[in-house]
Motif scaffolding. Structure first.
Motif, PDB file in Angstrom:
ATOM      1  N   HIS A 154      59.394  70.676  37.109  1.00  0.00           N
ATOM      2  CA  HIS A 154      59.681  71.470  38.311  1.00  0.00           C
ATOM      3  C   HIS A 154      58.647  72.562  38.536  1.00  0.00           C
ATOM      4  N   ASP A 155      58.097  73.093  37.447  1.00  0.00           N
ATOM      5  CA  ASP A 155      57.005  74.069  37.583  1.00  0.00           C
ATOM      6  C   ASP A 155      55.823  73.474  38.333  1.00  0.00           C
ATOM      7  N   MET A 167      60.410  66.499  41.783  1.00  0.00           N
ATOM      8  CA  MET A 167      61.680  67.215  41.786  1.00  0.00           C
ATOM      9  C   MET A 167      62.811  66.359  41.218  1.00  0.00           C
ATOM     10  N   VAL A 199      55.827  71.333  40.683  1.00  0.00           N
ATOM     11  CA  VAL A 199      56.049  71.082  42.108  1.00  0.00           C
ATOM     12  C   VAL A 199      55.448  72.232  42.905  1.00  0.00           C
ATOM     13  N   VAL A 202      62.563  63.645  39.349  1.00  0.00           N
ATOM     14  CA  VAL A 202      62.320  63.323  37.938  1.00  0.00           C
ATOM     15  C   VAL A 202      62.771  64.499  37.075  1.00  0.00           C
ATOM     16  N   ASP A 241      65.072  66.679  37.868  1.00  0.00           N
ATOM     17  CA  ASP A 241      66.540  66.651  37.912  1.00  0.00           C
ATOM     18  C   ASP A 241      67.094  65.588  36.960  1.00  0.00           C
TER      19      ASP A 241
END
Lengths: 321, 321
Positions: free
Chosen positions: B81-82, B107, B84, B109, B111
């Protein structure tokens, strides 16, 4: 929906307060971003199912409330992340978190809301099924999202591909809402299994109806522009049907696979889908799920909540928003 | 790091296999995207802390393995997420489909990997502290990310603001790794509280060192370009210090607040920060955390794992990657 839910109206009000308490944050930026979707309201369908299902066994609000909050938070988190994915600029009639603050914030707000659901779930130490079921479903919801991403604008899709998505993205969480509402109050399999199956069928019917509404509902009532799925390349049931049956199949494939559709092209696609019976077909499938859902209720005792679940089942096909 | 971890090397190999088993997916697209980060390797620091801490009480690999997997998955999900990046704010038109698709996939992946950690955590029905602690920390990690987003390119920041981020983004999860490793094997407070405090101090030291390395480490060893934080507007400890103490304060503020820095500007900023003692100051702060971490170990029995934890503490300040 308010009349349908009269039996649990007060509990839904308590839920609303609890949702605000859980989401509220002392940091103004965090508070503003994460309260945004909450303030836009919503049907609170998953909590309502949890409350109604809990009525079938030793109902106590405090037993089911953390679960009800968790279910709505999981749903909200997925909406916030959907908006990142879908490039949606409005949801429930108001601009999305993403439209206001950008993708990165949306992602982290979604993560935050989801993480808060875990704090709720961690309270169910004595009913481990809650955490087990919801962790499994969280994985499946992501799998549904991923399948959707890898299948956008692809006209070669089966009904099975579509149903996989609906199951993973919607039906399983509604099934869990019905199952776990009863589980949270201590119900046994005889109670919670029919409820889970009811929720599953209702969830399928609900999402397919949603997809049909996206093809022609009144935009103001729906709170978002119609044809959104087509624009984003998401292939729903009426489209799958029409791609097989339409006499203008070639033109339809062309329109569906086009990544930047004009308004006129979206309208043309909807016309072709409707004309060959795609929407009627989807409505028939909804009808079948509703019949199955209602049949599951035969296994349950005759209490007022059962009547409400029956009414909800019938309501789905008539809803216009 | 391999020599440091020799006591748990075999367990780390089992962990590696288990991580692959959990991440692997029958769908090739899902498998490829979610295995990507796993295949890139990593220090597996959090699982290692969990294993070492578990050694202090009735160590059983199978008791601590699901936790170790969960910790690495939570960490990996946060890394994904970082990565993204914000594509919503793209100037002059829409981002390319490919760039957009990349973000969406990242995102989901993230999750998915996070959701899989929940399945691991749900196995600890008999030690509810695991789910309680990790759910709380998941919330705090998001809060740290949000604080970071709202503070980028802002030169008016205190040491306290910076430490809040480090605590939330890194230290709390490492603290939990140490605490819960022992908890998973049934340890009591006398054991797990000193371990948690050790992990907290180590986590702080580790992240501050990371931030210092970003200012001047050998780019090849680090595996990423230096000055990345400055470029992204993330204000780290040497910067906070320099913004207060540098004789060239005005120029530094200008450079820090600039959103599109040239290579020359990044170099100039690093020079100014280093020249006024910003990096030395950060290293002193690291030293203090390491002393505190080592002190916590005095409360624990003298077993080989304790020696390893001491060596890790000393290793942090010498690491160059």
């Amino acid at each position: 929906m308010l009349d349908i839910f009269k039996e649990i109206r007060e509990d839904l009000q308590v839920l609303e307060k609890e949702l605000h308490r859980v989401i509220e944050h002392q940091d103004p930026f965090l508070n503003q971003t994460s309260s945004h979707l909450l303030d836009a309201g919503g049907k609170r369908l998953r909590p309502a199912f949890a409350f109604l299902s809990a009525k079938f066994y030793n109902y106590k609000l405090k037993s089911v409330l953390p679960l009800a909050v968790a279910l709505e938070l999981i749903h909200m988190a997925s909406l916030v992340h959907d908006d990142v994915v879908d490039s949606a600029m409005t949801r429930r009639g108001v601009p999305t978190v993403k439209a206001n603050w950008g993708n990165r914030v949306s992602m982290h707000v979604g993560d935050l809301i989801f993480a808060k659901s875990l704090i709720m779930i961690a309270q169910y130490q004595k009913t481990p099924l809650v955490a087990q079921v919801l962790s499994q479903i969280s994985v499946k919801m992501c799998e549904g999202e991923m399948q959707q991403i890898s299948s956008v604008y692809q006209s070669q899709q089966s009904v099975k591909d579509y149903l996989y998505r609906v199951q993973h993205k919607t039906a399983l969480l509604i099934a869990a809402s019905c199952q776990l509402g009863a589980v949270a109050c201590g119900a046994s399999k005889e109670i919670y299994l029919p409820l889970r199956r009811y929720g599953y069928q209702i969830g399928m019917a609900f999402q397919i109806t949603d997809d049909v509404l996206d093809m022609g509902a009144d935009q103001k009532k729906l709170g978002k522009p119609i044809g959104g799925d087509l624009r984003q390349g998401i292939i729903t049931l009426p489209v799958v049907y029409a791609l097989k049956k339409s006499p203008d199949r070639k033109r339809l494939i062309e329109l569906i696979e086009k990544t930047n559709k004009t308004e006129a092209e979206v309208s043309e696609a909807i016309d072709l889908i409707s004309k060959c019976g795609g929407i009627d077909y989807a409505n028939q499938v909804v009808e079948r799920y509703i019949v199955k859902a209602k049949n599951e209720l035969n296994y349950l005792p005759n209490i007022p909540a059962k009547q409400t679940l029956l009414i909800i089942a019938d309501f789905i096909k008539y809803r216009k928003f």
